[in-house]
Design a protein around this motif. Structure first.
Motif, PDB file in Angstrom:
ATOM      1  N   PRO A 118      38.471  38.529  34.933  1.00 17.06           N
ATOM      2  CA  PRO A 118      38.300  39.797  34.375  1.00 17.06           C
ATOM      3  C   PRO A 118      38.798  41.008  34.946  1.00 17.06           C
ATOM      4  CG  PRO A 118      36.216  38.255  34.269  1.00 17.06           C
ATOM      5  CD  PRO A 118      37.188  37.605  35.074  1.00 17.06           C
ATOM      6  N   LEU A 119      38.813  40.687  36.266  1.00 21.21           N
ATOM      7  CA  LEU A 119      39.323  42.133  36.744  1.00 21.21           C
ATOM      8  C   LEU A 119      40.820  42.234  36.655  1.00 21.21           C
ATOM      9  CD1 LEU A 119      37.487  42.073  40.343  1.00 21.21           C
ATOM     10  CD2 LEU A 119      37.196  43.522  38.239  1.00 21.21           C
ATOM     11  N   ALA A 123      42.480  45.238  35.234  1.00 23.58           N
ATOM     12  CA  ALA A 123      43.545  46.024  35.650  1.00 23.58           C
ATOM     13  C   ALA A 123      44.966  45.994  34.784  1.00 23.58           C
ATOM     14  CB  ALA A 123      44.038  45.389  36.768  1.00 23.58           C
ATOM     15  N   LEU A 124      45.162  45.183  33.928  1.00 31.03           N
ATOM     16  CA  LEU A 124      46.293  45.313  32.963  1.00 31.03           C
ATOM     17  C   LEU A 124      46.048  46.320  31.918  1.00 31.03           C
ATOM     18  CD1 LEU A 124      47.564  41.699  32.909  1.00 31.03           C
ATOM     19  CD2 LEU A 124      48.795  43.562  33.821  1.00 31.03           C
ATOM     20  N   LEU A 125      44.714  46.263  31.409  1.00 27.43           N
ATOM     21  CA  LEU A 125      44.328  47.441  30.409  1.00 27.43           C
ATOM     22  C   LEU A 125      44.271  48.534  30.838  1.00 27.43           C
ATOM     23  CD1 LEU A 125      41.424  45.422  28.751  1.00 27.43           C
ATOM     24  CD2 LEU A 125      43.506  45.901  27.472  1.00 27.43           C
ATOM     25  N   ILE A 126      44.003  48.820  32.115  1.00 25.47           N
ATOM     26  CA  ILE A 126      44.097  50.178  32.763  1.00 25.47           C
ATOM     27  C   ILE A 126      45.556  50.814  32.799  1.00 25.47           C
ATOM     28  CG2 ILE A 126      43.615  51.501  34.729  1.00 25.47           C
ATOM     29  CD1 ILE A 126      41.233  50.081  35.308  1.00 25.47           C
ATOM     30  N   LEU A 127      46.377  49.823  33.325  1.00 27.26           N
ATOM     31  CA  LEU A 127      47.691  50.003  33.436  1.00 27.26           C
ATOM     32  C   LEU A 127      48.403  50.423  32.216  1.00 27.26           C
ATOM     33  CD1 LEU A 127      50.464  49.968  35.113  1.00 27.26           C
ATOM     34  CD2 LEU A 127      50.808  47.677  34.387  1.00 27.26           C
ATOM     35  N   GLY A 215      46.179  54.035  24.041  1.00 20.01           N
ATOM     36  CA  GLY A 215      45.689  54.219  25.251  1.00 20.01           C
ATOM     37  C   GLY A 215      44.326  54.039  25.581  1.00 20.01           C
ATOM     38  N   LEU A 216      43.539  55.134  24.645  1.00 18.80           N
ATOM     39  CA  LEU A 216      41.989  55.178  24.904  1.00 18.80           C
ATOM     40  C   LEU A 216      41.388  53.618  24.635  1.00 18.80           C
ATOM     41  CD1 LEU A 216      39.767  57.037  25.495  1.00 18.80           C
ATOM     42  CD2 LEU A 216      39.808  57.428  23.001  1.00 18.80           C
ATOM     43  N   ALA A 217      41.793  53.156  23.791  1.00 13.25           N
ATOM     44  CA  ALA A 217      41.285  51.694  23.337  1.00 13.25           C
ATOM     45  C   ALA A 217      41.497  50.738  24.375  1.00 13.25           C
ATOM     46  CB  ALA A 217      41.886  51.368  21.950  1.00 13.25           C
ATOM     47  N   ALA A 222      39.013  48.187  29.062  1.00 12.54           N
ATOM     48  CA  ALA A 222      38.936  47.781  30.677  1.00 12.54           C
ATOM     49  C   ALA A 222      37.493  48.169  31.334  1.00 12.54           C
ATOM     50  CB  ALA A 222      40.015  48.785  31.200  1.00 12.54           C
ATOM     51  N   GLY A 223      37.226  49.300  30.546  1.00 15.51           N
ATOM     52  CA  GLY A 223      35.645  49.688  31.194  1.00 15.51           C
ATOM     53  C   GLY A 223      34.498  48.822  30.611  1.00 15.51           C
ATOM     54  N   PHE A 224      34.586  48.110  29.546  1.00 18.67           N
ATOM     55  CA  PHE A 224      33.804  47.077  29.048  1.00 18.67           C
ATOM     56  C   PHE A 224      34.100  45.946  29.894  1.00 18.67           C
ATOM     57  CE2 PHE A 224      32.970  43.450  26.482  1.00 18.67           C
ATOM     58  CZ  PHE A 224      31.513  43.610  26.092  1.00 18.67           C
ATOM     59  N   LEU A 225      35.056  45.475  30.277  1.00 13.93           N
ATOM     60  CA  LEU A 225      35.407  44.276  31.202  1.00 13.93           C
ATOM     61  C   LEU A 225      34.760  44.754  32.545  1.00 13.93           C
ATOM     62  CD1 LEU A 225      38.824  43.182  30.300  1.00 13.93           C
ATOM     63  CD2 LEU A 225      36.624  41.845  29.806  1.00 13.93           C
ATOM     64  N   ILE A 226      34.873  45.941  33.122  1.00 14.96           N
ATOM     65  CA  ILE A 226      34.228  46.204  34.546  1.00 14.96           C
ATOM     66  C   ILE A 226      32.812  46.432  34.378  1.00 14.96           C
ATOM     67  CG2 ILE A 226      34.391  47.868  36.164  1.00 14.96           C
ATOM     68  CD1 ILE A 226      37.125  48.260  35.422  1.00 14.96           C
TER      69      ILE A 226
END
Length: 230
Positions: A118-119, A123-127, A215-217, A222-226
């Motif tokens: 998940p991390l 990370a890829l979603l944040i990127l 981008g916001l989505a 990413a926030g949900f995964l973290i």
């Protein structure tokens, strides 16, 4: 649009999406394709992984470039020249290179056994999400949205070199979203259809609303995964 390069382009698109749809079917060739795509990267080998990324790149990126290809043909016709096939060839070479790099990345991450972590997905979603807000994304997207200006500014380069430039500009616009294929599922019909639709929409739209929303989505995902529930 019955010129040989358009027939080849549509044939490639049809073959790529047919492969993806067949993969979603429970029998026949679909089973073979699905088994290939579900095979761990290390077992599939470089050839199998590269084939998957080439199919994904063809199916997802060629539709987003159709307006630019049509614009080039209009200009070429007005000038009494051709070269549409060379333009598409230059464009395809850039995305073939991206597919090769994606293959290397997937094999490396597969050997590290972190493709399903998940991390890594976060990370890829944040990127990808952060890149949607970057000046480079805006610059590349603005060129993709104005193919007439793009071609007139580089007309003396010739069709092949313009194809390379167009491919590089498109790569600069979409590479981060395409990289989500590492976690979105290789040859996943749902992911590919959604990503293709979003990338096409942001090229056809105006302003920053669509790319910023994408981008916001990504950042929310990413926030949900973290921090979301397990």
């Amino acid at each position: 649009m019955t010129a040989p390069h358009w027939l080849a382009l549509y044939g490639t698109l049809l073959a790529a999406w047919t492969a993806v749809v067949l993969m979603a079917t429970p029998t026949g060739w679909g089973t073979l394709l699905r088994d290939l795509c579900l095979t761990p990267a290390a077992a599939a080998g470089p050839g199998g992984v590269l084939a998957m990324w080439l199919i994904m790149s063809s199916a997802m990126m060629l539709p987003t470039a159709l307006p630019a290809f049509a614009t080039y043909d209009d200009i070429a016709q007005a000038h009494g020249t051709g070269g549409g096939g060379h333009l598409i060839a230059g464009y395809a070479i850039v995305w073939a290179g991206f597919s090769a790099l994606a293959m290397v990345a997937q094999l490396a991450l597969g050997r590290l056994a972190i493709l399903d972590e998940p991390l890594l997905a976060a990370a890829l979603l944040i990127l990808a999400g952060g890149y949607q807000f970057s000046p480079l994304k805006d610059a590349c997207l603005s060129k993709c949205r104005m193919p007439l200006t793009f071609f007139m500014g580089h007309w003396n380069d010739g069709p092949f070199r313009m194809g390379l430039r167009l491919g590089a500009t498109c790569l600069g616009c979409c590479w981060a979203l395409m990289a989500l294929g590492l976690i979105g599922g290789a040859m996943s019909l749902g992911f590919m259809a959604l990503a293709t639709g979003l990338m096409t929409l942001e090229k056809l739209s105006r302003g920053a609303l669509v790319p910023r929303a994408i981008g916001l989505a990504c950042l929310v995902g990413a926030g949900f995964l973290i921090g979301g529930p397990a």
